[in-house]
Design an enzyme around this catalytic site. Structure first.
Site, PDB file in Angstrom:
ATOM      1  N   ASP A  29     -11.326  52.523 -23.177  1.00 56.14           N
ATOM      2  CA  ASP A  29     -11.488  51.081 -23.304  1.00 56.14           C
ATOM      3  C   ASP A  29     -10.129  50.537 -23.749  1.00 56.14           C
ATOM      4  O   ASP A  29      -9.468  51.132 -24.587  1.00 56.14           O
ATOM      5  CB  ASP A  29     -12.563  50.799 -24.358  1.00 56.14           C
ATOM      6  CG  ASP A  29     -12.849  49.324 -24.489  1.00 56.14           C
ATOM      7  OD1 ASP A  29     -12.821  48.631 -23.468  1.00 56.14           O
ATOM      8  OD2 ASP A  29     -13.080  48.878 -25.619  1.00 56.14           O
ATOM      9  N   THR A  69      -9.062  47.476 -25.234  1.00 56.05           N
ATOM     10  CA  THR A  69      -8.959  46.837 -26.546  1.00 56.05           C
ATOM     11  C   THR A  69      -9.357  47.822 -27.638  1.00 56.05           C
ATOM     12  O   THR A  69     -10.411  48.432 -27.580  1.00 56.05           O
ATOM     13  CB  THR A  69      -9.873  45.603 -26.608  1.00 56.05           C
ATOM     14  OG1 THR A  69      -9.534  44.731 -25.538  1.00 56.05           O
ATOM     15  CG2 THR A  69      -9.701  44.880 -27.932  1.00 56.05           C
ATOM     16  N   ASP A 127     -15.220  51.153 -28.901  1.00 53.92           N
ATOM     17  CA  ASP A 127     -15.508  50.712 -30.260  1.00 53.92           C
ATOM     18  C   ASP A 127     -16.501  49.561 -30.307  1.00 53.92           C
ATOM     19  O   ASP A 127     -16.976  49.198 -31.373  1.00 53.92           O
ATOM     20  CB  ASP A 127     -14.221  50.312 -30.995  1.00 53.92           C
ATOM     21  CG  ASP A 127     -13.473  49.187 -30.272  1.00 53.92           C
ATOM     22  OD1 ASP A 127     -13.976  48.719 -29.225  1.00 53.92           O
ATOM     23  OD2 ASP A 127     -12.402  48.784 -30.748  1.00 53.92           O
TER      24      ASP A 127
END
Length: 828
Positions: A337, A339, A584
């Site tokens: 991912d 970010t 996250d």
């Protein structure tokens, strides 16, 4: 009405700074509790201290034990009460009665090995427990009109628990307050779509918030909760599927099958057929049975895993399931991912470009209003708040704009919104989100945005809704008002980590909710190979096979929905790839759960940490290479030493069969094989198992080990028995059996040392020193008189000892040939 934190471009970033204002969904500082504002809801202030004490006294507390590892009792039981320890224990007791202490040394070795295993796993337990406490999420609970964080096990029946994006529902309850609250119950029900919750609706433990905020009243706590065991199992010591463990179990099963009939035959041969001294026959029978058991292999695997946990723990990496170390080492595709992984959480606004003649000051007011309306901003909105803080706009600023409606961010929509009543009473509704979603295809502004994306910049579109915010198709008629250009902060260590995976032939796929071109530009800045191969997930084929092809051909994917992330993982797995997924945010949970290995950041949402096998508590993507390296060290080294252990098992079984067939005394006493096992297997295996090893993990553990162990064991048994038969013809008279045993021991030691020398390759100074030290140890036994007597080893004459050496040299040449043949035929 307030709304939850938004990342309108498609990413959800937990852990971003919060503004000062507090509401039901706000995350509160446990050290400095915040007094709650008055509310009309009876549950607003929560329980009183007296009510909490009363419920604790009644046992109405969330007392489900959440453990990250086995208890000390379980560790001792698992290491002591094993099938092979039982067999060896019985044989040890027998030997203590019928033979000198030196024939009982194998029992002391097992005691020492078991002790080492207990100590190492206890160290790993302490590391896991301490890290689990660091990574444990604490829910915010209202008591006495104050909101504060407490441990999950302190929640009592009737507590009011606050919820925000990414929070996991820790006990069952009923919604008391809901602010566009959407909860994902897929981990419980399998239903992928989030459920919109209203006051009075039930919530179940194990589900998690994907949008909005609110609070619920605990109605079931402890073991009565619907999914109480889910939270416990997600963070405790588990033995999930591990090829290494299952392979060793398979090997031990077959060894047991071979050992039982062989041992029975040996007992009959030595005690019934041969008319020898009873105690000597028992000793030689036990000497034939003990080496068949590769008991040290199980121990060494446990020790290697345990030490791996301790090593990674020092790097702030929580391994929630031990075999995850092995799993990540087998990974050949890592899905990242963007970010929070390639970029840091924070962002900065570089420019705001008004569109269609919009007034710049008015645009700033709108942005200020959007920022002030959200008590839990994420990285994108926090950047807007930092650039346009409340109270700095003069008359008619955002404080005067009343929030009348809110639309929480959705990964499927890629935008969020809010409606206001402006200072003069004029209503207005706004959307903030992905330009390529809000603008129609062919819009001229998209070309301008494309140029910005190519520079790695993130662009959000501010658009005014013509009608009501929640009207059907509100986004279709929205009027573009301004572009908000944000610059992301790259992680300084991300480039090195991507380079490491490239060197290790691990494919890296960046999967993001952002614009694909923008994500590709960021990945390109970090040196990701194939960063120019980008694909907008809205054009991703839905057919699993076509999707798998697209995944293999491209490296960067943008505008990916949570369900697509899950489908992408499944598509890669369908092509035989072992997939790791990092993330996250709550939009990553489904993919993390389905991936072979899920990796969560420590600052990630509680839901991601619950389903991930590995949690990077320091939030550093750069820790992953350490996990991969640790896994490769464990797998590569255990594969090496397993060959040593199983070579011993094979030659022990064959020697026993040959003894039964030829009706001769078993050539060895337990002391001889204890000495050989210690010098050629036990000590070297311990050092080799903990040595650095960067070899890529290969599948088919059992086949790979047995391809080498079987020919090695056969050659060792044939050479040893040949020496023994020749020695029986060479020696005669009193002491002949001892001389025959010594010659056979010399051959077996030399052949076993050659197997060790092959396994120790490629040589380094310490590996050469290790092999030399083992050879020197055996030489000392042969030349020191009291050691000769202790181990009953004394070479008689020169002809037979040199004959034993010659046979061993021929066997070593045959070993080299067989290993190279296997290597050429099956690969290294």
């Amino acid at each position: 009405m307030t709304q939850r934190a938004l990342d309108s471009s498609g990413e959800q970033t937990p852990g971003s700074p919060r503004p000062a204002m507090i509401d039901a969904g706000a995350e509160l500082d446990p050290v400095h509790p915040v007094e709650l504002p008055p509310s009309g809801h009876p549950d607003a202030t929560g329980l009183t201290t007296a009510e909490v004490a009363e419920r604790v006294a009644r046992g109405e507390v969330n007392d489900v034990p959440v453990r990250s590892s086995r208890s000390v009792t379980e560790i001792v039981r698992a290491n002591v009460f094993t099938r092979f320890n039982l067999i060896i224990g019985v044989l040890w007791v027998i030997m203590l009665f019928v033979a000198p202490i030196q024939d009982s040394l194998f029992g002391f070795v097992i005691v020492a090995n078991t002790g080492i295993g207990i100590i190492q796993e206890w160290r790993a337990k302490k590391t896991l427990d301490s890290l689990a406490v660091i990574g444990e999420a604490k829910p915010t609970v209202r008591r006495d009109g104050v909101a504060a964080e407490i441990s999950t096990h302190e929640i009592v029946l009737g507590d009011v628990v606050e919820l925000g994006p990414g929070d996991k529902v820790v006990v069952d309850g009923t919604v008391a307050e809901a602010d566009s609250l959407e909860i994902d119950e897929s981990l419980l029900t399998g239903e992928a779509d989030p459920v919109l919750k209203r006051p009075g609706d039930p919530v179940m433990s194990g589900s998690f918030v994907v949008a909005g905020g609110g609070a619920f009243t605990a109605t079931k706590v402890g073991r009565e909760a619907y999914a109480a065991q889910l939270a416990e199992e997600a963070s405790r010591f588990t033995l999930v599927h591990s090829e290494l463990r299952s392979g060793i179990s398979t090997i031990l099963k077959y060894v047991t099958w071979m050992m039982v009939p062989t041992a029975i035959g040996l007992i009959i041969s030595q005690l019934v057929v041969k008319d020898n001294n009873f105690k000597d026959s028992v000793a030689r029978t036990v000497g034939g049975i003990v080496p068949m058991i590769p008991e040290g292999l199980v121990l060494l695997t446990s020790v290697a895993f345990a030490i791996g946990v301790v090593r990674l723990g020092r790097k702030q990496c929580l391994v929630q399931e031990l075999p995850a170390i092995e799993g990540l080492a087998r990974v050949d595709v890592v899905c990242l991912d963007k970010t929070g992984t390639l970029t840091e959480g924070g962002m900065d606004i570089t420019e705001v470009r008004p569109l269609n003649g919009s007034d710049e000051a008015y645009v700033h007011q709108v942005l200020r209003s959007l920022g002030s309306s959200d008590p839990r901003p994420n990285a994108s909105l926090q950047a807007i708040i930092d650039a346009y803080p409340a109270g700095e706009g003069g008359q008619g600023t955002a404080e005067s704009w009343a929030v009348t409606d809110a639309m929480p961010f959705s990964s499927a929509r890629k935008y969020s919104g809010a409606a206001f009543t402006e200072t003069d009473g004029t209503p207005s509704a706004w959307l903030l989100g992905a330009p390529d979603v809000l603008l129609p295809d062919g819009d001229g502004t998209l070309t301008e945005i494309e140029h910005l994306n190519e520079q790695g910049l993130r662009v959000l579109l501010l658009a005014r809704v013509r009608g009501e915010l929640d009207a059907p198709g509100a986004a279709d008629g929205a009027v573009p008002t301004a572009l908000v250009v944000l610059e992301q902060r790259l992680r300084p260590d991300a480039g090195e980590t991507l380079a490491y995976f490239a060197q290790q032939n691990v494919a890296t796929k960046v999967i993001s909710g952002d614009n694909a071109v923008s994500v590709g530009a960021v990945a390109g800045k970090l040196g990701l190979a194939g960063a120019e191969n980008t694909l907008d997930a809205r054009r991703m084929p839905t057919d699993p096979d076509e999707m798998a092809t697209a995944m293999e051909e491209n490296a960067v994917f943008g505008r990916v929905t949570p369900q697509q992330k899950r489908d992408m993982v499944a598509a890669l797995q369908s092509r035989g790839h072992t997939v790791a997924m990092t993330g996250d945010g709550v939009n990553d949970v489904l993919a993390l759960k389905d991936a072979d290995i899920g990796v969560s950041m420590g600052s990630g949402s509680e839901a991601t940490r619950a389903v991930a096998q590995i949690v990077l508590l320091n939030n550093s993507f750069a820790t992953l290479p350490s996990v991969v390296a640790e896994g490769r060290r464990v797998i590569g080294n255990i594969t090496r030493v397993a060959t040593l252990f199983l070579t011993k098992t094979v030659y022990s079984v064959l020697l026993a069969i040959l003894v039964v067939c030829f009706q001769v005394e078993y050539p060895f006493l337990p002391r001889h094989l204890t000495l050989l096992s210690t010098l050629t297997i036990g000590v070297p295996a311990f050092f080799l198992a903990l040595a650095p090893n960067k070899e890529r993990a290969q599948p088919h553990f059992v086949r790979r080990v047995m391809r080498y162990a079987i020919p090695s064991g056969v050659i060792a048994a044939a050479a040893t028995f040949t020496t023994y038969l020749v020695a029986r013809h060479h020696y005669s008279g009193p002491g002949a059996l001892e001389a025959e045993t010594s010659a056979a021991t010399l051959t077996l030691f030399l052949v076993s040392m050659w197997v060790l020398a092959i396994i120790a390759r490629p040589y380094t100074w310490w590996r050469i020193g290790l092999v030399a030290a083992m050879g020197l140890g055996f030489l000392i036994v042969l030349v020191v008189p009291w050691l000769q007597d202790f181990f009953a080893l004394k070479l008689v004459g020169t002809t037979m000892p040199w004959g034993a050496v010659g046979i061993a040299v021929a066997a070593a040449a045959l070993l080299e040939f067989s290993w190279r043949l296997v290597g050429r035929r099956f690969g290294a």
